[in-house]
Scaffold this active site. Structure first.
Site, PDB file in Angstrom:
ATOM      1  N   SER A   1       0.852  -1.191   0.000  1.00 30.13           N
ATOM      2  CA  SER A   1       0.000   0.000   0.000  1.00 30.13           C
ATOM      3  C   SER A   1       0.881   1.232   0.000  1.00 30.13           C
ATOM      4  O   SER A   1       2.065   1.168   0.366  1.00 30.13           O
ATOM      5  CB  SER A   1      -0.889  -0.005   1.251  1.00 30.13           C
ATOM      6  OG  SER A   1      -1.541   1.232   1.445  1.00 30.13           O
TER       7      SER A   1
ATOM      8  N   TYR B   1      -3.318   0.046  10.316  1.00 27.03           N
ATOM      9  CA  TYR B   1      -3.282  -0.406   8.919  1.00 27.03           C
ATOM     10  C   TYR B   1      -1.926  -0.063   8.295  1.00 27.03           C
ATOM     11  O   TYR B   1      -1.313  -0.905   7.618  1.00 27.03           O
ATOM     12  CB  TYR B   1      -4.410   0.241   8.129  1.00 27.03           C
ATOM     13  CG  TYR B   1      -4.403  -0.097   6.662  1.00 27.03           C
ATOM     14  CD1 TYR B   1      -4.958  -1.279   6.205  1.00 27.03           C
ATOM     15  CD2 TYR B   1      -3.848   0.775   5.718  1.00 27.03           C
ATOM     16  CE1 TYR B   1      -4.957  -1.603   4.841  1.00 27.03           C
ATOM     17  CE2 TYR B   1      -3.839   0.462   4.366  1.00 27.03           C
ATOM     18  CZ  TYR B   1      -4.389  -0.722   3.939  1.00 27.03           C
ATOM     19  OH  TYR B   1      -4.374  -1.022   2.599  1.00 27.03           O
TER      20      TYR B   1
END
Length: 256
Positions: free
Chosen positions: A147, A160
């Site tokens: 990500s 996250y």
């Protein structure tokens, strides 16, 4: 004399976790378009079956195996089934993951544990048994979905971001350990893509404006725009690419 394209995946079999929808489904479709036989995965057997039926209707070679990537017993049984009944796994795309947003001081501890288990532990769970088969054959491609948050952080998603940073370094570690056995292990770090999971963010006028202003290409990406990257990292075209994290972000990480 003509030679086969180095991007041709004919005769290869790819397992893509979390592929009943979103980026996982788009990457599975791209691999199938390049000639690979694709094994879709998700926990929801109904959604998984629908995704497989759609791809089969388009003429692609597709199978579906429902299993929970956070359960080692479930994963081990599924990998053994695929290897024994469907065929060798040549390509593994670890895409399954989750998100949960909350102010860090109020972040539920059980959600933190679930994020780590789903985003990080699952990659170990699936990669280890798959890699053992790949090592015995002396070849294999593993692509882990990272990500932007592998390198950055935003408010309300610190756990996250931590999980995706771990995925990036786990990717490098896997490459270092397994390159000698003929495996290529790389990661893809997507920028802001229009998916079902991001639907609320796309519709948020303030956030949408921020994404468009922050991304030099001036827009969100579409799921199919991740296809070329996963095909590249799954093919012979990336034979000497190992331990690399490929950012697909419209130049967002290239600017300040």
């Amino acid at each position: 004399m003509t030679t086969a394209s180095p991007f041709d995946l004919s005769g290869k079999r790819a397992l893509v976790t979390g592929s009943s929808r979103g980026l996982g489904r788009a990457m599975a479709r791209a691999l199938a378009q390049a000639g690979a036989q694709v094994v879709l995965n998700a926990r929801d057997a109904v959604a998984l079956g629908a995704a497989a039926a759609d791809m089969a209707a388009e003429g692609y070679a597709v199978s579906a195996v429902a299993f929970d990537v956070t359960s080692r017993d479930s994963v081990n049984d599924a990998v053994a089934h695929i290897e024994d009944e469907i065929g060798p796994i040549d390509i593994l795309v670890n895409n399954a993951g989750m998100q949960f947003r909350s102010a860090l001081e109020a972040f539920p501890p059980e959600k933190f544990d679930q994020l780590i288990e789903t985003n990080v532990t699952s990659i170990f769970n699936v990669s280890q048994p798959v890699a053992r088969h790949m090592i015995s054959r002396g070849r294999g491609k593993i692509v882990n979905i990272c990500s932007l948050m592998s390198s950055f952080a935003r408010s309300s998603i610190a756990p996250y971001a931590a999980s995706k940073a771990a995925v990036a370094n786990l990717t490098r570690g896997m490459a270092v350990d397994w390159a000698r056995h003929g495996l290529n292990v790389n990661g893809i770090a997507p920028g802001y893509f229009v998916t079902e999971l991001n639907e609320a963010l796309v519709k948020d006028e303030k956030f949408n404006a921020w994404v468009e202003a922050r991304t030099p290409m001036g827009r969100w990406a579409q799921p199919e725009e991740l296809g070329g990257s996963v095909v590249f990292l799954s093919s012979d075209a990336s034979r000497f690419v190992n331990g690399h994290i490929l950012y697909v972000d419209g130049a967002l990480t290239a600017t300040v």
